[in-house]
Design an enzyme around this catalytic site. Structure first.
Site, PDB file in Angstrom:
ATOM      1  N   MET A   1      28.138  -7.123 -30.299  1.00 55.61           N
ATOM      2  CA  MET A   1      26.609  -7.032 -30.104  1.00 55.61           C
ATOM      3  C   MET A   1      25.968  -8.431 -29.787  1.00 55.61           C
ATOM      4  O   MET A   1      24.778  -8.517 -30.009  1.00 55.61           O
ATOM      5  CB  MET A   1      26.124  -6.243 -31.173  1.00 55.61           C
TER       6      MET A   1
ATOM      7  N   LEU B   1      26.830 -14.508 -30.681  1.00 54.83           N
ATOM      8  CA  LEU B   1      28.189 -14.739 -30.916  1.00 54.83           C
ATOM      9  C   LEU B   1      28.230 -15.872 -31.819  1.00 54.83           C
ATOM     10  O   LEU B   1      27.531 -16.833 -31.807  1.00 54.83           O
ATOM     11  CB  LEU B   1      28.940 -15.240 -29.481  1.00 54.83           C
ATOM     12  N   HIS B   2      29.249 -16.169 -32.777  1.00 59.15           N
ATOM     13  CA  HIS B   2      29.738 -17.116 -33.661  1.00 59.15           C
ATOM     14  C   HIS B   2      31.187 -17.280 -33.499  1.00 59.15           C
ATOM     15  O   HIS B   2      31.873 -16.453 -32.850  1.00 59.15           O
ATOM     16  CB  HIS B   2      29.076 -16.830 -34.797  1.00 59.15           C
ATOM     17  N   GLU B   3      31.680 -18.291 -34.231  1.00 61.67           N
ATOM     18  CA  GLU B   3      33.134 -18.473 -34.088  1.00 61.67           C
ATOM     19  C   GLU B   3      33.859 -17.203 -34.538  1.00 61.67           C
ATOM     20  O   GLU B   3      35.140 -17.232 -34.041  1.00 61.67           O
ATOM     21  CB  GLU B   3      33.380 -19.525 -35.321  1.00 61.67           C
TER      22      GLU B   3
ATOM     23  N   HIS C   1      33.413 -14.098 -33.682  1.00 59.76           N
ATOM     24  CA  HIS C   1      33.505 -13.699 -31.949  1.00 59.76           C
ATOM     25  C   HIS C   1      34.636 -14.315 -31.426  1.00 59.76           C
ATOM     26  O   HIS C   1      35.385 -13.841 -30.483  1.00 59.76           O
ATOM     27  CB  HIS C   1      32.360 -13.413 -31.424  1.00 59.76           C
TER      28      HIS C   1
ATOM     29  N   GLN D   1      24.092   3.042 -33.777  1.00 55.56           N
ATOM     30  CA  GLN D   1      24.815   2.458 -34.937  1.00 55.56           C
ATOM     31  C   GLN D   1      23.691   1.936 -35.900  1.00 55.56           C
ATOM     32  O   GLN D   1      24.239   1.812 -37.264  1.00 55.56           O
ATOM     33  CB  GLN D   1      25.787   1.776 -34.901  1.00 55.56           C
TER      34      GLN D   1
ATOM     35  N   VAL E   1      36.696 -14.913 -40.204  1.00 55.94           N
ATOM     36  CA  VAL E   1      36.312 -16.621 -40.208  1.00 55.94           C
ATOM     37  C   VAL E   1      35.270 -16.773 -41.075  1.00 55.94           C
ATOM     38  O   VAL E   1      34.446 -15.910 -41.252  1.00 55.94           O
ATOM     39  CB  VAL E   1      36.093 -16.825 -38.700  1.00 55.94           C
TER      40      VAL E   1
ATOM     41  N   SER F   1      29.073 -14.032 -39.792  1.00 56.52           N
ATOM     42  CA  SER F   1      28.023 -12.663 -39.603  1.00 56.52           C
ATOM     43  C   SER F   1      26.679 -13.019 -38.594  1.00 56.52           C
ATOM     44  O   SER F   1      26.295 -13.888 -39.048  1.00 56.52           O
ATOM     45  CB  SER F   1      27.742 -11.767 -40.516  1.00 56.52           C
TER      46      SER F   1
ATOM     47  N   ARG G   1      24.394 -11.327 -38.774  1.00 56.00           N
ATOM     48  CA  ARG G   1      23.229 -11.355 -39.823  1.00 56.00           C
ATOM     49  C   ARG G   1      23.102 -12.594 -40.844  1.00 56.00           C
ATOM     50  O   ARG G   1      22.026 -12.611 -41.514  1.00 56.00           O
ATOM     51  CB  ARG G   1      23.474 -10.271 -40.570  1.00 56.00           C
TER      52      ARG G   1
END
Ligand code: PAF
Length: 281
Positions: A30, A33-35, A37, A61, A176, A185, A187
């Protein structure tokens, strides 16, 4: 790297990329992006020849009072990151492209969809299963990559793929974490400094259960009771659930003699976070 907004173009590009026997890997996201992903993208690069990533904040969702409208969106930045990672295709459709007016067909994975997060987020897993099924039909990947952090999500997707004979391998990659243990996350961006500290209680509760498990305790109720104690001192954290379940069926287990999923969800301030650990893996 091609950034694609329509189903027709994405389907055609992916089909032609696969011609000649190349294996196509899909990393559904979604965005923001972070590590975590990126670890999926890197796993996809190891196991497949051509990588497609989807970036779609899927409205179906999210519940009516949830964070759909404020969910972090960073398409340009995400695309720059994916380009550096060597991704070939980014599928970033509009909501109307994925859900044409009048669409009424859903994928519900019976039973599993109502467990863990499904209990407090009614309809969440129906939205996830539906959008992932659509992505599989559009992109036709040989393998799709999901994170262990959403353990219920991948259990549901694995079941959907088995039940509906979808020709795609589901690969699950490890969680991770930040250096202090917080699971990555999108979030986490919502947390202020104080909440960021409090959020560590999720991982602490899992570690507490794991320590007790290591000393030989196998009784789920005792492991859960000890883990829940960790939340007592956190006034701005509201525990949603701490459960120990079968990692495939997501049904609660009384005894953890075979590998069991300890899963936790809690609201830190207004931010709902999840985490898990497999006992006896
Ligand atoms: O895990 C996520 O980011 C989403 O649930 C997914 C799988 C991309 C479906 O919208």
């Amino acid at each position: 790297m091609k950034i694609v907004g329509t189903i027709a173009e994405m389907r055609a590009l992916c089909r032609s990329a696969k011609s000649g026997g190349k294996r196509l890997g899909l990393v559904p996201t979604m965005g923001a992006l972070h590590e975590g992903h990126l670890s999926l993208v890197r796993a996809a690069k190891e196991k497949t020849d051509v990588i497609a990533t989807s970036i779609f904040v899927n409205p179906t969702q999210f519940g009516p009072t949830e964070d759909f409208s404020r969910y972090p969106r960073a398409l340009e930045k995400d695309c720059a990151i994916l380009w550096r990672e060597g991704v070939e295709f980014v599928f970033a459709p509009a909501v109307e492209e994925m859900y044409p007016a009048g669409a009424v067909t859903w994928v519900t994975v019976g039973g599993l969809s109502d467990r863990l997060c499904g209990k407090s987020r009614p309809g969440h897993f129906r939205g996830v299963a539906t959008v992932v099924a659509k992505l599989f039909h559009i992109i036709e990947p040989d393998a799709a990559f999901f994170g262990q952090k959403d353990a219920a999500q991948h259990a549901i997707i694995r079941k959907m793929v088995r039940d509906l004979d979808m020709p795609v391998a589901i690969e699950v990659c490890p969680i991770v974490r930040e250096a202090d243990g917080l699971a990555l996350s999108s979030r986490n961006a919502y947390l202020n400094a104080e909440e960021r500290k409090s959020a560590l209680v999720l991982y602490r509760s899992l570690q507490c259960a794991q320590e007790l498990f290591r000393t030989g305790e196998r009784n789920s109720a005792k492991l859960i009771a000890a883990a829940r104690q960790e939340f007592a001192s956190e006034s701005n954290v509201r525990l949603d659930y701490f459960e120990i379940v079968n990692p495939d069926s997501l049904e609660p287990v009384l005894d953890t003699s075979s590998p069991s999923l300890a899963a936790v969800a809690a609201y830190v301030g207004n931010t709902r976070l999840i985490d898990n650990i497999v006992l006896g893996a």
